[in-house]
Design a protein around this motif. Structure first.
Motif, PDB file in Angstrom:
ATOM      1  N   ASN A   1      -2.017   2.534   8.547  1.00 64.55           N
ATOM      2  CA  ASN A   1      -0.694   3.137   8.379  1.00 64.55           C
ATOM      3  C   ASN A   1      -0.017   3.154   9.743  1.00 64.55           C
ATOM      4  OD1 ASN A   1      -0.512   3.867   5.594  1.00 64.55           O
ATOM      5  ND2 ASN A   1      -2.022   5.446   5.966  1.00 64.55           N
TER       6      ASN A   1
ATOM      7  N   GLN B   1       2.490   4.138  12.671  1.00 64.43           N
ATOM      8  CA  GLN B   1       3.049   5.418  13.084  1.00 64.43           C
ATOM      9  C   GLN B   1       4.524   5.532  12.708  1.00 64.43           C
ATOM     10  OE1 GLN B   1       2.504   6.249  17.218  1.00 64.43           O
ATOM     11  NE2 GLN B   1       3.410   8.268  17.107  1.00 64.43           N
TER      12      GLN B   1
ATOM     13  N   GLY C   1       5.962   4.154  10.245  1.00 64.35           N
ATOM     14  CA  GLY C   1       6.117   3.934   8.805  1.00 64.35           C
ATOM     15  C   GLY C   1       5.674   2.534   8.435  1.00 64.35           C
TER      16      GLY C   1
ATOM     17  N   THR D   1       2.684   0.147   6.053  1.00 68.07           N
ATOM     18  CA  THR D   1       1.237   0.065   5.932  1.00 68.07           C
ATOM     19  C   THR D   1       0.782  -1.374   5.768  1.00 68.07           C
ATOM     20  OG1 THR D   1      -0.663   0.983   4.758  1.00 68.07           O
ATOM     21  CG2 THR D   1       1.209   0.398   3.413  1.00 68.07           C
TER      22      THR D   1
ATOM     23  N   ARG E   1       3.432   5.127   3.080  1.00 62.68           N
ATOM     24  CA  ARG E   1       2.056   5.348   3.534  1.00 62.68           C
ATOM     25  C   ARG E   1       1.111   4.963   2.407  1.00 62.68           C
ATOM     26  NH1 ARG E   1       2.695   5.494   8.439  1.00 62.68           N
ATOM     27  NH2 ARG E   1       1.175   6.952   9.174  1.00 62.68           N
ATOM     28  N   TYR E   2       0.002   4.352   2.753  1.00 61.24           N
ATOM     29  CA  TYR E   2      -1.022   3.988   1.768  1.00 61.24           C
ATOM     30  C   TYR E   2      -1.516   5.260   1.078  1.00 61.24           C
ATOM     31  CZ  TYR E   2      -5.524   2.542  -0.134  1.00 61.24           C
ATOM     32  OH  TYR E   2      -6.594   2.313  -0.965  1.00 61.24           O
ATOM     33  N   SER E   3      -1.656   5.193  -0.241  1.00 60.39           N
ATOM     34  CA  SER E   3      -2.186   6.312  -1.004  1.00 60.39           C
ATOM     35  C   SER E   3      -3.567   5.990  -1.540  1.00 60.39           C
ATOM     36  CB  SER E   3      -1.238   6.684  -2.135  1.00 60.39           C
ATOM     37  OG  SER E   3      -1.787   7.710  -2.920  1.00 60.39           O
TER      38      SER E   3
END
Length: 111
Positions: free
Chosen positions: A55, A57, A59, A61, A104-106
């Motif tokens: 991710n 910083q 923004g 991913t 962001r990766y979930s």
């Protein structure tokens, strides 16, 4: 070209970029409930789908997935505050990079 014309052109380009950025960010705010239900129904991908995630910083991913399951798998990357990937078919022992400029990766789910 006059200074006034250059200023107008610069202002127009800046306004266009701002509007384009706002339009790109808008769809996640209006995600339909059915879209949320669709990827929740698939469930988290098994551990044999190796995940290497970075991710940024500012923004965005980079999610590199690798299929070590011994069979073909269909997976989808879920990204908070951005568009999710489509359902991607991965043959055994292949990899796939999903990169976004925002969010962001979930998680990774099966589909």
């Amino acid at each position: 070209m006059s200074i006034t014309a250059m200023r107008r052109r610069t202002a127009l380009v800046a306004a266009t970029l701002v509007l384009a950025g706002a339009a790109a960010a808008t769809p996640t705010a209006y995600a339909s409930p059915s879209a949320v239900t669709t990827h929740a129904a698939g469930g988290t991908a098994p551990a044999c789908i190796e995940r290497n995630v970075y991710n940024h910083q500012e923004g965005g991913t980079d999610a590199y997935l690798r299929n070590l399951c011994g069979k073909t798998m269909r997976v989808k990357v879920i990204v908070d505050s951005w568009w999710d990937s489509g359902c991607h078919t991965m043959k055994n022992h292949t990899g796939w990079l999903y990169r976004t400029p925002g969010g962001r990766y979930s998680k990774t789910v099966v589909c």
